[in-house]
Motif scaffolding. Structure first.
Motif, short mmCIF file in Angstrom:
data_model
loop_
_atom_site.label_atom_id
_atom_site.label_comp_id
_atom_site.label_asym_id
_atom_site.label_seq_id
_atom_site.Cartn_x
_atom_site.Cartn_y
_atom_site.Cartn_z
N ASP A 30 0.83 -1.20 0.00
CA ASP A 30 0.00 0.00 0.00
C ASP A 30 0.87 1.25 0.00
OD1 ASP A 30 -2.42 1.43 0.12
OD2 ASP A 30 -2.20 1.68 2.29
N GLY A 31 0.60 2.15 -0.92
CA GLY A 31 1.36 3.38 -1.02
C GLY A 31 2.58 3.28 -1.91
N LEU A 32 2.97 2.07 -2.29
CA LEU A 32 4.16 1.89 -3.14
C LEU A 32 3.83 1.17 -4.45
CD1 LEU A 32 6.84 0.85 -0.48
CD2 LEU A 32 6.51 3.10 -1.52
N GLY A 33 2.88 0.22 -4.41
CA GLY A 33 2.50 -0.49 -5.63
C GLY A 33 2.85 -1.96 -5.57
N THR A 34 2.91 -2.59 -6.74
CA THR A 34 3.15 -4.02 -6.86
C THR A 34 4.63 -4.29 -7.11
OG1 THR A 34 0.93 -4.43 -7.74
CG2 THR A 34 2.59 -6.14 -8.12
N PHE A 35 5.23 -5.09 -6.25
CA PHE A 35 6.63 -5.48 -6.37
C PHE A 35 6.71 -6.91 -6.91
CE2 PHE A 35 6.80 -1.96 -3.58
CZ PHE A 35 8.07 -1.42 -3.66
N THR A 36 7.68 -7.15 -7.78
CA THR A 36 7.89 -8.47 -8.37
C THR A 36 9.25 -8.99 -7.94
OG1 THR A 36 6.53 -7.90 -10.29
CG2 THR A 36 8.02 -9.78 -10.52
N LEU A 37 9.30 -10.26 -7.56
CA LEU A 37 10.55 -10.87 -7.13
C LEU A 37 11.46 -11.13 -8.32
CD1 LEU A 37 12.28 -12.25 -4.90
CD2 LEU A 37 11.06 -14.37 -5.45
N ASP A 38 12.69 -10.63 -8.24
CA ASP A 38 13.74 -11.00 -9.19
C ASP A 38 14.50 -12.16 -8.56
OD1 ASP A 38 16.02 -11.28 -10.77
OD2 ASP A 38 16.16 -9.14 -11.21
N ARG A 39 14.23 -13.37 -9.03
CA ARG A 39 14.79 -14.56 -8.41
C ARG A 39 16.30 -14.64 -8.56
NH1 ARG A 39 12.96 -18.55 -11.66
NH2 ARG A 39 13.94 -20.09 -10.29
N ARG A 40 16.85 -13.99 -9.58
CA ARG A 40 18.29 -14.06 -9.80
C ARG A 40 19.07 -13.40 -8.67
NH1 ARG A 40 18.26 -11.05 -15.35
NH2 ARG A 40 16.90 -9.80 -13.99
N VAL A 41 18.53 -12.32 -8.10
CA VAL A 41 19.24 -11.59 -7.05
C VAL A 41 18.48 -11.60 -5.72
CG1 VAL A 41 20.56 -10.07 -8.56
CG2 VAL A 41 18.20 -9.47 -8.00
N LYS A 42 17.30 -12.23 -5.69
CA LYS A 42 16.50 -12.40 -4.49
C LYS A 42 16.11 -11.07 -3.87
CE LYS A 42 18.28 -17.01 -3.43
NZ LYS A 42 18.91 -17.90 -2.42
N TRP A 43 15.59 -10.18 -4.72
CA TRP A 43 15.00 -8.97 -4.17
C TRP A 43 13.71 -8.65 -4.92
CZ3 TRP A 43 19.97 -6.15 -5.93
CH2 TRP A 43 19.85 -5.68 -7.23
N PHE A 44 12.83 -7.88 -4.26
CA PHE A 44 11.60 -7.40 -4.87
C PHE A 44 11.85 -6.01 -5.45
CE2 PHE A 44 9.85 -10.69 -2.17
CZ PHE A 44 8.78 -11.18 -2.92
N GLU A 45 11.23 -5.74 -6.60
CA GLU A 45 11.43 -4.44 -7.22
C GLU A 45 10.12 -3.95 -7.85
OE1 GLU A 45 13.08 -5.59 -11.64
OE2 GLU A 45 14.57 -5.29 -10.05
N ALA A 46 9.98 -2.63 -7.90
CA ALA A 46 8.82 -2.00 -8.53
C ALA A 46 9.24 -0.64 -9.06
CB ALA A 46 7.68 -1.83 -7.53
N GLU A 47 8.49 -0.14 -10.04
CA GLU A 47 8.70 1.21 -10.54
C GLU A 47 7.89 2.17 -9.66
OE1 GLU A 47 10.56 2.36 -13.21
OE2 GLU A 47 11.39 0.33 -13.40
N VAL A 48 8.55 3.20 -9.14
CA VAL A 48 7.87 4.20 -8.33
C VAL A 48 8.21 5.59 -8.87
CG1 VAL A 48 7.89 2.75 -6.26
CG2 VAL A 48 9.76 4.37 -6.65
N ASP A 49 7.38 6.54 -8.52
CA ASP A 49 7.60 7.92 -8.96
C ASP A 49 8.59 8.61 -8.02
OD1 ASP A 49 6.71 10.41 -10.55
OD2 ASP A 49 6.41 11.00 -8.45
N TRP A 50 9.62 9.20 -8.62
CA TRP A 50 10.61 9.97 -7.86
C TRP A 50 10.71 11.36 -8.50
CZ3 TRP A 50 12.95 9.36 -3.32
CH2 TRP A 50 14.04 10.17 -3.01
N LEU A 51 9.92 12.28 -7.97
CA LEU A 51 9.92 13.66 -8.45
C LEU A 51 9.64 13.72 -9.95
CD1 LEU A 51 12.95 15.06 -6.42
CD2 LEU A 51 10.52 15.12 -5.82
N GLY A 52 8.64 12.94 -10.38
CA GLY A 52 8.23 12.96 -11.78
C GLY A 52 8.99 12.00 -12.67
N GLN A 53 9.93 11.22 -12.14
CA GLN A 53 10.67 10.24 -12.92
C GLN A 53 10.44 8.84 -12.34
OE1 GLN A 53 14.58 12.67 -12.70
NE2 GLN A 53 14.73 11.54 -14.62
N ASP A 54 10.36 7.85 -13.22
CA ASP A 54 10.23 6.46 -12.78
C ASP A 54 11.60 5.92 -12.37
OD1 ASP A 54 7.51 6.35 -13.21
OD2 ASP A 54 7.71 5.61 -15.26
#
Length: 290
Positions: free
Chosen positions: A149-173
């Motif tokens: 909530d507040g960040l969006g949907t994160f997808t697991l990158d199994r190669r490096v074992k972390w979750f990642e998502a695109e978020v807005d950073w001052l108008g940039q993804d």
């Protein structure tokens, strides 16, 4: 041992000594595993074979991860993460990368370590099949996601074992990333990321200032060396340096430590700029990477 380990264009006496040394290294390594040779079927993980060369040693330690394995004629499937490993040279490494691909079922001969967490590869693997292992393989390839909530949907990158998502950073993804781990650790990292994003404008300024403070002189030295042949280059100002930084990714952990990754905007010929720090202490270090 694998035929790939033979050297080319050696004198007979050199070839003999090299073969003995390599055989001795392999035998010493193999002593860490049980004596019984098994015919094994196994499912590989998200990464292929990698190699680590220690100092000036002739052979590399080659390894890849397995997510499940079984004896070919046995009923039991072992689901704990296991390392498939051997010794070899660069040529063998490239061959294994082609033969033992990620998310694949292999058949090979091997010897299992006493704790069952490692298997010594004894021959060249080939494609294998088992219906139960096939079901495991199909399940592990399915996307794993988390809604925050507040960040969006994160997808697991199994190669490096972390979750990642695109978020807005001052108008940039930008990519926001946190490690896969215990639920409470991931929730803590998510909370820290929300705190960072809530003060995005201030944090953006502070990490850019830290990068400029530590790397501006290097950027101008770098630019001068490149441009000298064409008649010199104008120094980049502190403001220009900060403006040219292109935010790409933010990595956050449960303790509030962060890593900001920026594209260099041509300051370092395509190298990345990394700024590390924490929510508590602020940006602490900047470096050119890659």
């Amino acid at each position: 041992m694998f035929g790939f380990l033979k050297r080319k264009e050696e004198k007979p006496e050199e070839k003999a000594r090299g073969k003995d040394a390599r055989s001795g290294a392999f035998q010493e390594f193999a002593a860490q595993f049980g004596p019984e040779e098994l015919s094994i079927l196994a499912v590989t993980g998200a990464n292929g074979f990698s190699g680590a060369r220690m100092g000036g040693e002739d052979l590399w330690r080659l390894s890849t991860g397995l997510t499940a394995w079984m004896e070919e004629d046995g009923p039991d499937i072992h689901r704990e993460e296991t390392e498939l490993t051997t010794l070899g040279d660069g040529r063998l490494l490239e061959f294994l990368r082609q033969r033992a691909r990620p998310d694949f079922i292999l058949k090979f001969r091997g010897r299992v370590s006493q704790d069952g967490r490692r298997i010594l590869l004894l021959d060249l693997p080939e494609p294998g099949f088992d219906p139960d292992l096939k079901a495991i393989l199909e399940e592990q390839k399915k996307p794993v996601t988390q809604w925050v909530d507040g960040l969006g949907t994160f997808t697991l990158d199994r190669r490096v074992k972390w979750f990642e998502a695109e978020v807005d950073w001052l108008g940039q993804d930008v990519r926001l990333e946190y490690d896969q781990g215990p639920e409470e650790d991931m929730k803590a990292a998510q909370a820290q990321a929300k705190a960072l994003l809530a003060g995005a404008a201030d944090w953006d300024r502070r990490v850019r200032e830290r990068a400029a403070d530590e790397l501006l002189e290097l950027a101008n030295d770098w630019s001068q060396e490149i441009e000298d042949e064409d008649g010199g280059a104008k120094p980049v100002t502190r403001e220009q340096f900060m403006e040219r930084m292109e935010p790409e990714a933010i990595q956050m952990d449960k303790a509030g430590c962060f890593q900001f990754w920026f594209g260099d905007g041509g300051l370092f010929c395509g190298h990345s700029i990394l700024v590390t720090g924490s929510l508590e202490k602020g940006p602490e270090r900047a470096s050119m990477e890659g």
